[in-house]
Design a protein around this motif. Structure first.
Motif, PDB file in Angstrom:
ATOM      1  N   THR A 177      51.011  43.780  19.887  1.00 22.45           N
ATOM      2  CA  THR A 177      51.924  43.550  21.000  1.00 22.45           C
ATOM      3  C   THR A 177      51.175  43.178  22.266  1.00 22.45           C
ATOM      4  O   THR A 177      49.954  43.318  22.348  1.00 22.45           O
ATOM      5  CB  THR A 177      52.751  44.818  21.281  1.00 22.45           C
ATOM      6  N   HIS A 178      51.933  42.751  23.271  1.00 27.58           N
ATOM      7  CA  HIS A 178      51.350  42.489  24.579  1.00 27.58           C
ATOM      8  C   HIS A 178      50.728  43.766  25.135  1.00 27.58           C
ATOM      9  O   HIS A 178      49.680  43.726  25.789  1.00 27.58           O
ATOM     10  CB  HIS A 178      52.406  41.964  25.541  1.00 27.58           C
ATOM     11  N   GLN A 179      51.367  44.896  24.850  1.00 26.87           N
ATOM     12  CA  GLN A 179      50.822  46.183  25.294  1.00 26.87           C
ATOM     13  C   GLN A 179      49.491  46.465  24.618  1.00 26.87           C
ATOM     14  O   GLN A 179      48.569  46.966  25.254  1.00 26.87           O
ATOM     15  CB  GLN A 179      51.812  47.321  25.023  1.00 26.87           C
ATOM     16  N   ASP A 180      49.357  46.140  23.337  1.00 23.61           N
ATOM     17  CA  ASP A 180      48.076  46.317  22.642  1.00 23.61           C
ATOM     18  C   ASP A 180      46.980  45.517  23.333  1.00 23.61           C
ATOM     19  O   ASP A 180      45.872  46.016  23.554  1.00 23.61           O
ATOM     20  CB  ASP A 180      48.175  45.875  21.179  1.00 23.61           C
ATOM     21  N   ILE A 181      47.294  44.268  23.679  1.00 21.22           N
ATOM     22  CA  ILE A 181      46.301  43.425  24.349  1.00 21.22           C
ATOM     23  C   ILE A 181      45.958  44.001  25.714  1.00 21.22           C
ATOM     24  O   ILE A 181      44.782  44.038  26.104  1.00 21.22           O
ATOM     25  CB  ILE A 181      46.802  41.972  24.461  1.00 21.22           C
ATOM     26  N   GLU A 234      45.976  47.081  26.576  1.00 22.13           N
ATOM     27  CA  GLU A 234      45.103  48.235  26.355  1.00 22.13           C
ATOM     28  C   GLU A 234      43.694  47.798  25.997  1.00 22.13           C
ATOM     29  O   GLU A 234      42.721  48.404  26.442  1.00 22.13           O
ATOM     30  CB  GLU A 234      45.696  49.139  25.283  1.00 22.13           C
ATOM     31  N   PHE A 235      43.541  46.741  25.189  1.00 20.24           N
ATOM     32  CA  PHE A 235      42.219  46.192  24.885  1.00 20.24           C
ATOM     33  C   PHE A 235      41.502  45.785  26.168  1.00 20.24           C
ATOM     34  O   PHE A 235      40.303  45.962  26.312  1.00 20.24           O
ATOM     35  CB  PHE A 235      42.299  44.950  23.993  1.00 20.24           C
ATOM     36  N   LEU A 236      42.278  45.195  27.095  1.00 23.10           N
ATOM     37  CA  LEU A 236      41.710  44.700  28.346  1.00 23.10           C
ATOM     38  C   LEU A 236      41.559  45.796  29.392  1.00 23.10           C
ATOM     39  O   LEU A 236      40.946  45.586  30.429  1.00 23.10           O
ATOM     40  CB  LEU A 236      42.599  43.588  28.918  1.00 23.10           C
ATOM     41  N   GLY A 237      42.139  46.961  29.131  1.00 22.64           N
ATOM     42  CA  GLY A 237      42.091  48.050  30.097  1.00 22.64           C
ATOM     43  C   GLY A 237      42.941  47.769  31.317  1.00 22.64           C
ATOM     44  O   GLY A 237      42.548  48.079  32.440  1.00 22.64           O
ATOM     45  N   THR A 238      44.115  47.209  31.104  1.00 23.00           N
ATOM     46  CA  THR A 238      44.977  46.813  32.211  1.00 23.00           C
ATOM     47  C   THR A 238      46.436  47.107  31.877  1.00 23.00           C
ATOM     48  O   THR A 238      46.721  47.805  30.910  1.00 23.00           O
ATOM     49  CB  THR A 238      44.738  45.316  32.536  1.00 23.00           C
ATOM     50  N   ILE A 239      47.348  46.553  32.663  1.00 29.96           N
ATOM     51  CA  ILE A 239      48.773  46.802  32.464  1.00 29.96           C
ATOM     52  C   ILE A 239      49.405  45.745  31.566  1.00 29.96           C
ATOM     53  O   ILE A 239      48.831  44.682  31.334  1.00 29.96           O
ATOM     54  CB  ILE A 239      49.515  46.883  33.815  1.00 29.96           C
ATOM     55  N   HIS A 240      50.595  46.035  31.091  1.00 29.96           N
ATOM     56  CA  HIS A 240      51.320  45.182  30.147  1.00 29.96           C
ATOM     57  C   HIS A 240      51.464  43.746  30.628  1.00 29.96           C
ATOM     58  O   HIS A 240      51.243  42.807  29.873  1.00 29.96           O
ATOM     59  CB  HIS A 240      52.695  45.796  29.873  1.00 29.96           C
ATOM     60  N   ILE A 241      51.814  43.541  31.891  1.00 22.48           N
ATOM     61  CA  ILE A 241      52.055  42.184  32.393  1.00 22.48           C
ATOM     62  C   ILE A 241      50.783  41.341  32.316  1.00 22.48           C
ATOM     63  O   ILE A 241      50.839  40.140  32.059  1.00 22.48           O
ATOM     64  CB  ILE A 241      52.652  42.191  33.829  1.00 22.48           C
ATOM     65  N   THR A 242      49.627  41.952  32.480  1.00 26.17           N
ATOM     66  CA  THR A 242      48.371  41.214  32.374  1.00 26.17           C
ATOM     67  C   THR A 242      48.132  40.789  30.927  1.00 26.17           C
ATOM     68  O   THR A 242      47.650  39.681  30.676  1.00 26.17           O
ATOM     69  CB  THR A 242      47.198  42.060  32.902  1.00 26.17           C
ATOM     70  N   GLY A 243      48.499  41.641  29.985  1.00 20.91           N
ATOM     71  CA  GLY A 243      48.416  41.256  28.577  1.00 20.91           C
ATOM     72  C   GLY A 243      49.324  40.080  28.269  1.00 20.91           C
ATOM     73  O   GLY A 243      48.950  39.152  27.553  1.00 20.91           O
ATOM     74  N   THR A 244      50.512  40.101  28.845  1.00 19.57           N
ATOM     75  CA  THR A 244      51.458  38.998  28.665  1.00 19.57           C
ATOM     76  C   THR A 244      50.899  37.710  29.268  1.00 19.57           C
ATOM     77  O   THR A 244      50.960  36.648  28.651  1.00 19.57           O
ATOM     78  CB  THR A 244      52.812  39.348  29.320  1.00 19.57           C
ATOM     79  N   ARG A 245      50.341  37.811  30.461  1.00 22.38           N
ATOM     80  CA  ARG A 245      49.750  36.624  31.102  1.00 22.38           C
ATOM     81  C   ARG A 245      48.588  36.073  30.287  1.00 22.38           C
ATOM     82  O   ARG A 245      48.427  34.855  30.169  1.00 22.38           O
ATOM     83  CB  ARG A 245      49.298  36.962  32.513  1.00 22.38           C
ATOM     84  N   ALA A 246      47.776  36.954  29.719  1.00 27.14           N
ATOM     85  CA  ALA A 246      46.651  36.510  28.900  1.00 27.14           C
ATOM     86  C   ALA A 246      47.143  35.732  27.679  1.00 27.14           C
ATOM     87  O   ALA A 246      46.590  34.684  27.332  1.00 27.14           O
ATOM     88  CB  ALA A 246      45.803  37.697  28.461  1.00 27.14           C
ATOM     89  N   ILE A 247      48.174  36.219  27.030  1.00 24.42           N
ATOM     90  CA  ILE A 247      48.730  35.528  25.867  1.00 24.42           C
ATOM     91  C   ILE A 247      49.308  34.181  26.291  1.00 24.42           C
ATOM     92  O   ILE A 247      49.084  33.166  25.624  1.00 24.42           O
ATOM     93  CB  ILE A 247      49.810  36.383  25.174  1.00 24.42           C
TER      94      ILE A 247
END
Length: 52
Positions: free
Chosen positions: A28-32, A34-47
């Protein structure tokens, strides 16, 4: 850094398809985030950046 993580995941865990790489496990975006050590929206932006 964010794109490097996704690029590494694609190269290590993915397989080549016509449009790039397909990673065959679900995360999930949340998994990403957590990998990045940041918040959910940053994972979404990365994807989203990786998709572009």
């Amino acid at each position: 850094m964010r794109l490097q993580l996704l690029d590494w995941l694609a190269s290590q865990l993915g397989r080549e398809v016509g449009a790039g790489h397909l990673i065959s496990f679900r995360f999930t975006h949340q998994d990403i985030a957590e990998f990045l050590g940041t918040i959910h929206i940053t994972g979404t932006r990365a994807i989203n950046q990786f998709d572009q």
